[in-house]
Scaffold this motif. Sequence first.
Motif, mmCIF file in Angstrom:
data_model
loop_
_atom_site.group_PDB
_atom_site.id
_atom_site.type_symbol
_atom_site.label_atom_id
_atom_site.label_comp_id
_atom_site.label_asym_id
_atom_site.label_seq_id
_atom_site.Cartn_x
_atom_site.Cartn_y
_atom_site.Cartn_z
ATOM 1 N N ALA A 219 -0.478 0.412 9.756
ATOM 2 C CA ALA A 219 -1.225 0.971 8.627
ATOM 3 C C ALA A 219 -0.684 2.351 8.302
ATOM 4 O O ALA A 219 -0.095 3.022 9.155
ATOM 5 C CB ALA A 219 -2.716 1.043 8.950
ATOM 6 N N TYR A 220 -0.930 2.799 7.062
ATOM 7 C CA TYR A 220 -0.329 4.040 6.570
ATOM 8 C C TYR A 220 -1.385 4.935 5.933
ATOM 9 O O TYR A 220 -2.150 4.493 5.078
ATOM 10 C CB TYR A 220 0.751 3.721 5.522
ATOM 11 N N ILE A 221 -1.411 6.198 6.348
ATOM 12 C CA ILE A 221 -2.280 7.204 5.742
ATOM 13 C C ILE A 221 -1.413 8.405 5.365
ATOM 14 O O ILE A 221 -0.671 8.926 6.206
ATOM 15 C CB ILE A 221 -3.394 7.661 6.696
ATOM 16 N N ASN A 222 -1.497 8.843 4.112
ATOM 17 C CA ASN A 222 -0.767 10.019 3.627
ATOM 18 C C ASN A 222 -1.759 11.106 3.218
ATOM 19 O O ASN A 222 -2.640 10.853 2.394
ATOM 20 C CB ASN A 222 0.101 9.679 2.416
ATOM 21 N N VAL A 223 -1.587 12.299 3.769
ATOM 22 C CA VAL A 223 -2.463 13.435 3.459
ATOM 23 C C VAL A 223 -1.734 14.382 2.509
ATOM 24 O O VAL A 223 -0.734 15.005 2.878
ATOM 25 C CB VAL A 223 -2.873 14.167 4.746
ATOM 26 N N MET A 224 -2.252 14.491 1.284
ATOM 27 C CA MET A 224 -1.621 15.330 0.260
ATOM 28 C C MET A 224 -2.266 16.720 0.261
ATOM 29 O O MET A 224 -3.060 17.078 -0.592
ATOM 30 C CB MET A 224 -1.723 14.663 -1.105
ATOM 31 N N ARG A 225 -1.877 17.501 1.243
ATOM 32 C CA ARG A 225 -2.430 18.839 1.460
ATOM 33 C C ARG A 225 -1.294 19.761 1.900
ATOM 34 O O ARG A 225 -0.396 19.365 2.621
ATOM 35 C CB ARG A 225 -3.499 18.776 2.552
#
Length: 333
Positions: A219-225
């Motif tokens: 699974a993939y999680i991207n944090v745009m911070r």
Amino acid sequence: MSKIVAGTGGDKYIPYSERSGAESVVYFTRDLSAAGLIKIFDKVKEVLSGNIAVKLHTGEPHGPNILPRQWVKALIDEKLSGAKIVETNTYYTSVRQKAEGHRENLKTNGWTFCPVDILDEDGTAFLPVPGGKWFKEMSVGKNLLNYDSFLTLTHFKGHTQGGFGGSNKNIGIGCADGKIGKKMIHSNKSKWDIAKEEFMERMTESTQATISHFANKIAYINVMRNMSVSCDCEGTAAEPVVTPDVGILASLDILAVDQACVDLVYALPEESKHALVERMETRHGLRQLTYMKEMGMGNDKYKLIDIDNGDVEITIADAVKGISGKWIPDAFN
């Protein structure tokens, strides 16, 4: 034997209306907090079981933009008890180039709340690259083979060589071992002589090796911070952040989640997206996306699901509506 040639177009953004094929699902939250991370994790957690690897970038000493340790600790404590953070040693000169220094740096940066497995500390292994043209196999940290499933927890940002660093970069560079795999991706006749489309393709083929190994257990999680144009590998030397924070995205499709992040950047106000867009295009980083599609790694079309508002489908424009034209530091800066 014909010469291998890199593709083109890595400096050209392809609008959604010009893409074809099936749609995947990408979840989105504006909640940049431990609670937001946990909530979006729940949308993709069903594929994770057994011995779980959590791949994130632990950063150079005192790196200002890495994922907040408090968020990751809360996620692991509440949802991933028994999981391990995984990393590999660096190819570039760094305290993280050898395992001993790497472990000291983990202490410096606060990654002490759960086990951290330096995957290439005890050697390397080769994984096949289905459909690869540059590689038939990729050298990864041997300990990667000890895991049953894989969570990619990525700080989405710019990248000096790759244009941008999403899940593809986190896996492709981050699982390749420091001595062999990373050299295969970055260097031909001399160190760091691979660039632009060829670099994107080599990195993507490295990713293909890992995601094919885990098949439907990733699974993939991207944090745009804190989206500096610089990667977290640049530590305190990273360029100042100017792009406003956006939110967190998650998917079971690596191409869809990275493509959605890129689309969100392009949808920002001109004055606030300029630096990151320029970094992507001048490095020809958008070839990451088209090559992932060519290799059958996912879809560049998707349904964007707003988990803040009852899981309704929204547009990219909806997702960035109201975002300021400037970056506003949060409590973790």
